[in-house]
Design an enzyme around this catalytic site. Structure first.
Site, PDB file in Angstrom:
ATOM      1  N   GLU A  73       5.734  -2.648  -0.488  1.00 46.00           N
ATOM      2  CA  GLU A  73       5.786  -3.252  -1.904  1.00 46.00           C
ATOM      3  C   GLU A  73       7.072  -4.220  -2.049  1.00 46.00           C
ATOM      4  OE1 GLU A  73       5.494   0.542  -4.247  1.00 46.00           O
ATOM      5  OE2 GLU A  73       3.716   0.885  -3.680  1.00 46.00           O
TER       6      GLU A  73
ATOM      7  N   ASN B 299       1.407   0.186   3.290  1.00 46.85           N
ATOM      8  CA  ASN B 299       1.575  -0.872   2.155  1.00 46.85           C
ATOM      9  C   ASN B 299       2.967  -1.260   1.936  1.00 46.85           C
ATOM     10  OD1 ASN B 299       1.909   2.058   1.585  1.00 46.85           O
ATOM     11  ND2 ASN B 299       1.717   1.625  -0.628  1.00 46.85           N
TER      12      ASN B 299
ATOM     13  N   CYS C  54      -8.932  -5.391  -1.012  1.00 49.65           N
ATOM     14  CA  CYS C  54      -9.154  -4.910   0.597  1.00 49.65           C
ATOM     15  C   CYS C  54     -10.667  -5.014   1.080  1.00 49.65           C
ATOM     16  CB  CYS C  54      -8.384  -3.658   0.694  1.00 49.65           C
ATOM     17  SG  CYS C  54      -6.482  -3.763   0.587  1.00 49.65           S
TER      18      CYS C  54
ATOM     19  N   GLU D  80      -4.191  -2.005   4.243  1.00 47.56           N
ATOM     20  CA  GLU D  80      -5.408  -2.419   4.738  1.00 47.56           C
ATOM     21  C   GLU D  80      -5.199  -3.792   5.191  1.00 47.56           C
ATOM     22  OE1 GLU D  80      -5.313  -0.598   2.263  1.00 47.56           O
ATOM     23  OE2 GLU D  80      -7.142   0.660   1.728  1.00 47.56           O
TER      24      GLU D  80
HETATM   25  N1  THU Z   1      -2.882   0.536  -1.852  1.00 52.41           N
HETATM   26  C1  THU Z   1      -3.014   0.636  -0.463  1.00 52.41           C
HETATM   27  O1  THU Z   1      -2.171   0.076   0.416  1.00 52.41           O
HETATM   28  N2  THU Z   1      -4.384   0.352  -0.352  1.00 52.41           N
HETATM   29  C2  THU Z   1      -5.330   0.771  -1.059  1.00 52.41           C
HETATM   30  O2  THU Z   1      -6.463   0.791  -0.784  1.00 52.41           O
HETATM   31  C3  THU Z   1      -4.823   1.105  -2.363  1.00 52.41           C
HETATM   32  C4  THU Z   1      -3.555   0.767  -2.811  1.00 52.41           C
HETATM   33  C5  THU Z   1      -1.266   0.611  -2.105  1.00 52.41           C
HETATM   34  C6  THU Z   1      -0.846  -0.576  -3.087  1.00 52.41           C
HETATM   35  C7  THU Z   1       0.422  -0.144  -3.558  1.00 52.41           C
HETATM   36  O3  THU Z   1       1.565  -0.203  -2.901  1.00 52.41           O
HETATM   37  C8  THU Z   1       0.171   1.372  -3.859  1.00 52.41           C
HETATM   38  O4  THU Z   1      -0.842   1.638  -2.806  1.00 52.41           O
HETATM   39  C9  THU Z   1      -0.197   1.956  -5.276  1.00 52.41           C
HETATM   40  O5  THU Z   1      -1.527   1.429  -5.616  1.00 52.41           O
END
Ligand code: THU
Length: 168
Positions: A71, A69, A122, A82
């Site tokens: 941000e 992820n 996702c 994902e």
């Molecule tokens: N996040 C993911 O990378 N995948 C998921 O399936 C759920 C959430 C990330 C997004 C964000 O950067 C952090 O987790 C908190 O929501």
């Protein structure tokens, strides 16, 4: 007033998945993909949520593409692990089907021992690439540790999916 009860048909959907208590119960390629997802967590950029997610995508020729992820100070500009992994895989290997994706997490706030359920967006993207590749996409989920869930098809995680057929 006329009742529409006769025309009504109640339907239900059922999700089949398998739960494993330990890694040794998984097949070797599943174990390897999950290990790669744990490795991918390390490249997560999550200074705001402190929730670090890793994903590893297995392609039909055994290539593995990692994602985590990413941000952003403008929160909605960030992206889940994902989708980072799947978009990278499709951009670099557009002709290869995705056969599996493993997803794991490390939170700075608490230890997560339950499998991480992918978010709705996702699931939609997984479903799209399953359709595009014409191959079932196995979804392997684990927290930082603990039990593992395996869903044999991405589409099972998003029943009644909106897919490219609806645009015809
Ligand atoms: N996040 C993911 O990378 N995948 C998921 O399936 C759920 C959430 C990330 C997004 C964000 O950067 C952090 O987790 C908190 O929501």
């Amino acid at each position: 007033m006329q009742s529409n009860l006769q025309a009504m048909e109640k339907k239900s959907l059922h999700l089949n998945y398998t739960e494993f208590n330990s890694l040794d119960e998984l097949k070797k390629d599943e174990q390897d993909l999950l290990a790669k997802a744990h490795q991918a967590v390390e490249s997560s950029y999550a200074p705001y949520s402190k929730f670090h997610v890793g994903a590893a995508v297995l392609l039909e020729d055994d290539t593995i593409v990692l994602g985590s992820n990413q941000e952003n100070a403008a929160y909605p500009s960030g992206l889940c692990a994902e989708r980072v992994a799947l978009f990278a895989a499709s951009a670099q290997y557009p002709k290869l089907a995705v056969v599996a994706i493993a997803v794991t997490v490390h939170s700075e706030k608490s230890k997560i021992n339950e499998p991480l359920p992918p978010c709705g967006a996702c699931r939609q993207v997984m479903s799209e690439y399953e359709y595009k590749g014409g191959h079932d996409m196995k979804v392997i989920l684990q927290g930082e540790s603990g039990k593992i869930q395996i869903i044999n098809r991405a589409e099972h995680l998003l029943p009644l999916t909106f897919n490219p057929d609806h645009l015809k």
